[in-house]
Write a protein that holds these residues in place. Structure first.
Motif, PDB file in Angstrom:
ATOM      1  N   ASP A 162       0.052  15.641  -2.697  1.00  0.00           N
ATOM      2  CA  ASP A 162       0.850  16.756  -3.210  1.00  0.00           C
ATOM      3  C   ASP A 162       0.752  16.759  -4.738  1.00  0.00           C
ATOM      4  OD1 ASP A 162       2.703  18.637  -3.967  1.00  0.00           O
ATOM      5  OD2 ASP A 162       4.391  17.725  -2.903  1.00  0.00           O
ATOM      6  N   ARG A 163      -0.118  17.560  -5.282  1.00  0.00           N
ATOM      7  CA  ARG A 163      -0.374  17.564  -6.728  1.00  0.00           C
ATOM      8  C   ARG A 163       0.829  18.013  -7.558  1.00  0.00           C
ATOM      9  NH1 ARG A 163      -4.538  14.392  -8.239  1.00  0.00           N
ATOM     10  NH2 ARG A 163      -6.063  14.460  -6.608  1.00  0.00           N
ATOM     11  N   ARG A 164       1.820  18.619  -6.910  1.00  0.00           N
ATOM     12  CA  ARG A 164       3.032  19.008  -7.639  1.00  0.00           C
ATOM     13  C   ARG A 164       3.942  17.805  -7.886  1.00  0.00           C
ATOM     14  NH1 ARG A 164       5.319  22.860  -3.416  1.00  0.00           N
ATOM     15  NH2 ARG A 164       4.364  21.214  -2.210  1.00  0.00           N
ATOM     16  N   ALA A 165       3.778  16.768  -7.057  1.00  0.00           N
ATOM     17  CA  ALA A 165       4.618  15.571  -7.143  1.00  0.00           C
ATOM     18  C   ALA A 165       3.942  14.516  -8.015  1.00  0.00           C
ATOM     19  CB  ALA A 165       4.882  15.026  -5.748  1.00  0.00           C
ATOM     20  N   ARG A 166       4.727  13.528  -8.410  1.00  0.00           N
ATOM     21  CA  ARG A 166       4.219  12.407  -9.214  1.00  0.00           C
ATOM     22  C   ARG A 166       4.481  11.106  -8.468  1.00  0.00           C
ATOM     23  NH1 ARG A 166       1.013  13.913 -13.050  1.00  0.00           N
ATOM     24  NH2 ARG A 166       1.925  13.363 -15.020  1.00  0.00           N
ATOM     25  N   ILE A 167       3.619  10.125  -8.718  1.00  0.00           N
ATOM     26  CA  ILE A 167       3.873   8.771  -8.249  1.00  0.00           C
ATOM     27  C   ILE A 167       3.952   7.871  -9.477  1.00  0.00           C
ATOM     28  CG2 ILE A 167       2.832   9.071  -5.975  1.00  0.00           C
ATOM     29  CD1 ILE A 167       0.352   7.558  -7.060  1.00  0.00           C
ATOM     30  N   VAL A 168       4.581   6.728  -9.298  1.00  0.00           N
ATOM     31  CA  VAL A 168       4.724   5.751 -10.369  1.00  0.00           C
ATOM     32  C   VAL A 168       3.864   4.550 -10.007  1.00  0.00           C
ATOM     33  CG1 VAL A 168       6.349   4.337 -11.671  1.00  0.00           C
ATOM     34  CG2 VAL A 168       7.093   6.545 -10.733  1.00  0.00           C
ATOM     35  N   GLY A 216       0.783  -1.230   0.000  1.00  0.00           N
ATOM     36  CA  GLY A 216       0.000   0.000   0.000  1.00  0.00           C
ATOM     37  C   GLY A 216       0.816   1.282   0.000  1.00  0.00           C
ATOM     38  N   GLN A 217       2.058   1.209  -0.421  1.00  0.00           N
ATOM     39  CA  GLN A 217       2.938   2.388  -0.425  1.00  0.00           C
ATOM     40  C   GLN A 217       2.955   3.042  -1.799  1.00  0.00           C
ATOM     41  OE1 GLN A 217       6.855   1.208   0.796  1.00  0.00           O
ATOM     42  NE2 GLN A 217       6.137   0.192   2.633  1.00  0.00           N
ATOM     43  N   ASP A 218       2.828   4.366  -1.819  1.00  0.00           N
ATOM     44  CA  ASP A 218       3.033   5.111  -3.049  1.00  0.00           C
ATOM     45  C   ASP A 218       4.533   5.189  -3.323  1.00  0.00           C
ATOM     46  OD1 ASP A 218       0.337   5.677  -3.491  1.00  0.00           O
ATOM     47  OD2 ASP A 218       0.412   7.501  -2.272  1.00  0.00           O
ATOM     48  N   VAL A 219       4.891   5.192  -4.596  1.00  0.00           N
ATOM     49  CA  VAL A 219       6.304   5.271  -4.987  1.00  0.00           C
ATOM     50  C   VAL A 219       6.495   6.485  -5.881  1.00  0.00           C
ATOM     51  CG1 VAL A 219       8.189   4.124  -6.205  1.00  0.00           C
ATOM     52  CG2 VAL A 219       6.584   2.767  -4.839  1.00  0.00           C
ATOM     53  N   GLN A 220       7.431   7.329  -5.489  1.00  0.00           N
ATOM     54  CA  GLN A 220       7.811   8.481  -6.301  1.00  0.00           C
ATOM     55  C   GLN A 220       9.102   8.146  -7.043  1.00  0.00           C
ATOM     56  OE1 GLN A 220       7.854  12.154  -4.093  1.00  0.00           O
ATOM     57  NE2 GLN A 220       5.962  11.654  -3.024  1.00  0.00           N
ATOM     58  N   PRO A 221       9.376   8.857  -8.122  1.00  0.00           N
ATOM     59  CA  PRO A 221      10.607   8.575  -8.880  1.00  0.00           C
ATOM     60  C   PRO A 221      11.862   8.574  -8.014  1.00  0.00           C
ATOM     61  CG  PRO A 221       9.192  10.002 -10.155  1.00  0.00           C
ATOM     62  CD  PRO A 221       8.549   9.862  -8.799  1.00  0.00           C
ATOM     63  N   GLN A 222      11.946   9.491  -7.038  1.00  0.00           N
ATOM     64  CA  GLN A 222      13.143   9.530  -6.198  1.00  0.00           C
ATOM     65  C   GLN A 222      13.260   8.286  -5.316  1.00  0.00           C
ATOM     66  OE1 GLN A 222      10.738  11.909  -6.138  1.00  0.00           O
ATOM     67  NE2 GLN A 222      10.296  12.581  -4.050  1.00  0.00           N
ATOM     68  N   ASP A 223      12.138   7.623  -5.014  1.00  0.00           N
ATOM     69  CA  ASP A 223      12.189   6.365  -4.262  1.00  0.00           C
ATOM     70  C   ASP A 223      12.866   5.282  -5.091  1.00  0.00           C
ATOM     71  OD1 ASP A 223      10.719   7.534  -2.128  1.00  0.00           O
ATOM     72  OD2 ASP A 223       8.822   7.005  -3.117  1.00  0.00           O
ATOM     73  N   VAL A 278       4.377   1.007 -16.685  1.00  0.00           N
ATOM     74  CA  VAL A 278       4.088   1.938 -15.596  1.00  0.00           C
ATOM     75  C   VAL A 278       3.389   3.178 -16.130  1.00  0.00           C
ATOM     76  CG1 VAL A 278       6.077   1.170 -14.203  1.00  0.00           C
ATOM     77  CG2 VAL A 278       6.285   3.212 -15.637  1.00  0.00           C
ATOM     78  N   GLU A 279       2.748   3.867 -15.207  1.00  0.00           N
ATOM     79  CA  GLU A 279       2.165   5.180 -15.493  1.00  0.00           C
ATOM     80  C   GLU A 279       2.665   6.145 -14.432  1.00  0.00           C
ATOM     81  OE1 GLU A 279      -2.056   4.662 -15.290  1.00  0.00           O
ATOM     82  OE2 GLU A 279      -2.145   3.544 -17.182  1.00  0.00           O
ATOM     83  N   ARG A 280       2.881   7.377 -14.844  1.00  0.00           N
ATOM     84  CA  ARG A 280       3.185   8.448 -13.890  1.00  0.00           C
ATOM     85  C   ARG A 280       1.882   9.188 -13.643  1.00  0.00           C
ATOM     86  NH1 ARG A 280       7.741   9.239 -17.895  1.00  0.00           N
ATOM     87  NH2 ARG A 280       9.678   8.779 -16.814  1.00  0.00           N
ATOM     88  N   ARG A 281       1.536   9.295 -12.360  1.00  0.00           N
ATOM     89  CA  ARG A 281       0.274   9.934 -11.999  1.00  0.00           C
ATOM     90  C   ARG A 281       0.533  11.030 -10.976  1.00  0.00           C
ATOM     91  NH1 ARG A 281      -3.491   4.599 -11.025  1.00  0.00           N
ATOM     92  NH2 ARG A 281      -3.482   3.866 -13.187  1.00  0.00           N
ATOM     93  N   PRO A 282      -0.419  11.959 -10.854  1.00  0.00           N
ATOM     94  CA  PRO A 282      -0.279  12.974  -9.800  1.00  0.00           C
ATOM     95  C   PRO A 282      -0.293  12.306  -8.422  1.00  0.00           C
ATOM     96  CG  PRO A 282      -1.992  13.593 -11.365  1.00  0.00           C
ATOM     97  CD  PRO A 282      -1.599  12.186 -11.693  1.00  0.00           C
ATOM     98  N   HIS A 283       0.504  12.834  -7.524  1.00  0.00           N
ATOM     99  CA  HIS A 283       0.517  12.350  -6.142  1.00  0.00           C
ATOM    100  C   HIS A 283      -0.856  12.625  -5.531  1.00  0.00           C
ATOM    101  CE1 HIS A 283       1.575  12.020  -1.907  1.00  0.00           C
ATOM    102  NE2 HIS A 283       2.670  11.376  -2.290  1.00  0.00           N
ATOM    103  N   PRO A 284      -1.410  11.690  -4.752  1.00  0.00           N
ATOM    104  CA  PRO A 284      -2.760  11.890  -4.214  1.00  0.00           C
ATOM    105  C   PRO A 284      -2.883  13.053  -3.231  1.00  0.00           C
ATOM    106  CG  PRO A 284      -1.781   9.865  -3.358  1.00  0.00           C
ATOM    107  CD  PRO A 284      -0.844  10.392  -4.397  1.00  0.00           C
TER     108      PRO A 284
END
Length: 151
Positions: free
Chosen positions: A95-101, A55-62, A87-93
């Motif tokens: 922080d809308r400035r960030a992305r999750i993968v 259940g963890q979100d993953v950002q590119p820096q992760d 994969v898809e890059r989506r807006p962070h749930p």
């Protein structure tokens, strides 16, 4: 050579961990070949699937931190995985400035199709162990994982 039985057992255990690690490397090499991907791409996909299960979100820096690669290399890796439909890059749930993968259904199905046979053989290998033994193995592997990644 160690002097007492405990130290001999610890040494045998460490050797078994090394053999298991080598077998995992060989398995991941097989996955790379089966999925026609490079090592970093398979490692990233595996990491994403594992984090998704917890259940963890993953950002590119992760991903960059996990693979110990630069942000530029991470961008190229994500471009490859996005172009292949994995994969898809989506807006962070939050922080809308960030992305999750996020792993796609295609990637998940492809990964488990190739990993499924290996997973089945691993399950067969566990058939001779009692529940108590399996709980001890789970605890041991968790402890070894923490020992390897903690600084």
């Amino acid at each position: 050579m160690p002097d007492d039985e405990r130290e001999r057992l610890v040494l045998r255990t460490l050797e078994a961990v090394q053999v298991f690690s080598d077998a995992m490397d060989q398995m991941h090499g097989g996955l790379r070949g089966d999925m026609d991907m490079n090592a970093s791409d398979v490692a990233a996909l595996r990491m994403l699937i594992m984090r998704e299960r917890s259940g963890q979100d993953v950002q590119p820096q992760d991903i960059a931190r996990h693979l110990a690669i630069s942000t530029a290399s991470t961008t190229k890796l994500l471009d490859r995985l996005t172009d292949s439909g994995y994969v898809e890059r989506r807006p962070h749930p939050i922080d809308r400035r960030a992305r999750i993968v996020v792993v796609t259904d295609v990637a998940r199905a492809d990964f488990y199709r190739h990993f499924g046979e290996r997973l089945g053989r691993m399950r067969q290998g566990m058939a001779g162990y009692t529940d108590v033994e399996l709980r001890a193995i789970v605890r041991f592997l968790a402890d070894m994982s923490h020992a390897l990644i903690e600084q």
